[in-house]
Design an enzyme around this catalytic site. Structure first.
Site, PDB file in Angstrom:
ATOM      1  N   HIS A 183       0.830  -1.208   0.000  1.00  0.00           N
ATOM      2  CA  HIS A 183       0.000   0.000   0.000  1.00  0.00           C
ATOM      3  C   HIS A 183       0.869   1.265   0.000  1.00  0.00           C
ATOM      4  O   HIS A 183       0.637   2.191  -0.770  1.00  0.00           O
ATOM      5  CB  HIS A 183      -0.930  -0.023   1.209  1.00  0.00           C
ATOM      6  N   HIS A 188       1.220   5.276  -2.098  1.00  0.00           N
ATOM      7  CA  HIS A 188       1.653   6.612  -1.680  1.00  0.00           C
ATOM      8  C   HIS A 188       2.845   7.185  -2.430  1.00  0.00           C
ATOM      9  O   HIS A 188       2.927   8.387  -2.646  1.00  0.00           O
ATOM     10  CB  HIS A 188       2.002   6.601  -0.185  1.00  0.00           C
ATOM     11  N   GLU A 278      -5.711   9.356   1.163  1.00  0.00           N
ATOM     12  CA  GLU A 278      -6.015   7.924   1.108  1.00  0.00           C
ATOM     13  C   GLU A 278      -7.069   7.554   0.064  1.00  0.00           C
ATOM     14  O   GLU A 278      -6.922   6.578  -0.643  1.00  0.00           O
ATOM     15  CB  GLU A 278      -6.464   7.400   2.480  1.00  0.00           C
ATOM     16  N   SER A 297      -3.745   1.110  -4.338  1.00  0.00           N
ATOM     17  CA  SER A 297      -3.105  -0.131  -3.890  1.00  0.00           C
ATOM     18  C   SER A 297      -4.119  -1.254  -3.696  1.00  0.00           C
ATOM     19  O   SER A 297      -3.775  -2.327  -3.238  1.00  0.00           O
ATOM     20  CB  SER A 297      -2.343   0.098  -2.576  1.00  0.00           C
TER      21      SER A 297
HETATM   22  N1  TIH Z   1      -7.036  -0.793   1.779  1.00  0.00           N
HETATM   23  C1  TIH Z   1      -5.677  -0.505   1.351  1.00  0.00           C
HETATM   24  C2  TIH Z   1      -5.126  -1.669   0.513  1.00  0.00           C
HETATM   25  O1  TIH Z   1      -5.699  -2.740   0.507  1.00  0.00           O
HETATM   26  O2  TIH Z   1      -4.096  -1.501  -0.121  1.00  0.00           O
HETATM   27  C3  TIH Z   1      -4.769  -0.270   2.508  1.00  0.00           C
HETATM   28  C4  TIH Z   1      -5.175   0.926   3.326  1.00  0.00           C
HETATM   29  C5  TIH Z   1      -5.629   2.126   2.917  1.00  0.00           C
HETATM   30  C6  TIH Z   1      -5.913   3.021   3.957  1.00  0.00           C
HETATM   31  C7  TIH Z   1      -5.681   2.538   5.133  1.00  0.00           C
HETATM   32  S1  TIH Z   1      -5.083   0.960   4.951  1.00  0.00           S
HETATM   33 FE   FE2 Z   2      -2.003   5.020   3.594  1.00  0.00          FE
END
Ligand code: TIH
Ligand code: FE2
Length: 368
Positions: A183, A188, A278, A297
């Site tokens: 992720h 990011h 996010e 991600s």
């Molecule tokens: N849900 C995201 C992923 O599966 O890559 C990870 C996160 C995003 C935000 C907080 S955790």
């Molecule tokens: Fe994040």
């Protein structure tokens, strides 16, 4: 948590909300939220997997031992971990041209050209950190897990991104409720290397520093103890048995997770962060694209976000800031920015109306 430096009694004063004033003080900003730990959460896909838990522990140790200025230790990822990365990487590669914003695509290509992004292996945080430094002055430091919002956001003020280094469980490659290095890296890193977005991220961090008088006051009031009592009862602890540091940590956590009803600097900043960095969407020549890391991600949520199922609203800090979020499932609501510049403009105007007692000193705190 034994690795955390004590926050002194005198810092629980309404006049001196503690927050880091130098990047080295981020060594104290590593408080973890325990909700998604594989050791403690029975629903975690790694809960029954002993090997996975041991691996997580080893990687967490590295983050606990890390001090400002250290090089980020190299992790020898195993075949399973690299394979999990590879499958997420390939789905992003496929969906990106149609669904990711142009800034993301631009940096993604650069990362491929430099050999940092390949389907074969997980990039090392150290090489990624060096890449970011060259582009926007952002750098990375390892984090052991999901940090409190206070600690995570504070680091952004210093253009430091606290990044997990472990890999999600192999059974859930396409969505996990907790951050992992897939992720962080795929979601990011590309935008943290974009100057305009990096600036926005830092400004969220700056806005999060410190707290309002009202918030700090709550750290020592009866109201807080009352709000705490269900939690304390459930864990058979009592307020008076907690040491100062625990009281501060628990109080911060309550303030951050929305236990209290009123709004305060910290919580509203977190919600802006959540719905932009996010899970943000933006417009590009009239077409809605994704820039949020949690979308880029996780391809299930990316497709969900751009389908006709969720509600899309225009990004408006004052509204977004009071929008509660959940992190278990896909978001039912997303906020759409007109552009990064417009988003920054609106955010700045909103922040300048927040009252923080130390605001006027902010520039000189960061003068070097
Ligand atoms: N849900 C995201 C992923 O599966 O890559 C990870 C996160 C995003 C935000 C907080 S955790
Ligand atoms: Fe994040």
């Amino acid at each position: 948590l034994g690795h955390v430096t004590l926050i002194g009694e005198d810092n629980i004063s309404a006049k001196n909300p503690w927050f880091p004033r130098h990047a080295s003080e981020l060594d104290n900003c590593n408080h973890l939220m325990t909700k998604y730990e594989p050791d403690l959460d029975m629903n975690h896909p790694g809960f029954a997997d002993k090997e996975y838990r041991a691996r997580r522990k080893d990687i967490a140790e590295i983050a606990f031992a890390y001090k400002y200025g250290d090089a980020i230790p190299h992790i020898e990822y195993c075949e399973t971990e690299n394979k999990t990365w590879g499958s997420v990487f390939n789905t992003v590669l496929e969906l990106m041209p149609k669904h990711a914003c142009s800034e993301y695509c631009r940096v993604f290509k650069l990362l491929q050209e430099e050999g940092i992004f390949t389907a074969e292996r997980i990039p090392q945080l150290e090489e990624m950190s060096n890449f970011l430094k060259r582009h926007t002055g952002f750098s990375l430091r390892p984090a052991a897990g999901l940090l409190t919002a206070r600690d995570f956001l504070a680091s952004l003020a210093f253009r430091i991104f606290q990044s997990t280094q472990y890999v999600r469980h192999k059974n859930t490659p396409y969505h996990t409720p907790e951050p992992d290095c897939i992720h962080e890296l795929l979601g990011h890193m590309p935008l943290l290397a974009d100057p305009s977005f990096a600036q926005f991220s830092q400004e969220i961090g700056l806005a999060s520093l410190g707290a309002s008088d009202a918030e700090i006051e709550k750290l020592s009031t009866k109201t807080l103890q009352q709000q705490m009592s269900p939690v304390l009862n459930a864990t058979s602890m009592s307020w008076s048995s907690l040491d100062t540091r625990d009281r501060v940590n628990i109080s911060c956590e309550i303030l951050e997770t929305g236990f209290t009803r009123d709004s305060y600097t910290k919580r509203v900043t977190l919600q802006v962060y959540w719905f932009t960095v996010e899970f943000g969407l933006c417009k590009e020549s009239g077409v809605v694209k994704a820039y949020g890391a949690g979308l880029l991600s996780a391809y299930g949520e990316l497709l969900h976000a751009l389908s006709d199922k969720p509600e899309l609203r225009p990004f408006e800090p004052a509204v977004t800031a009071v929008q509660p979020y959940q992190d278990q499932e896909y978001q039912p609501i997303y906020y759409v920015a007109e552009s990064f510049d417009d988003m920054k403009d609106k955010f700045r105007r909103w922040v300048s109306a927040m009252s923080r007692p130390f605001e006027k000193n902010l520039n000189h705190l960061f003068s070097n």
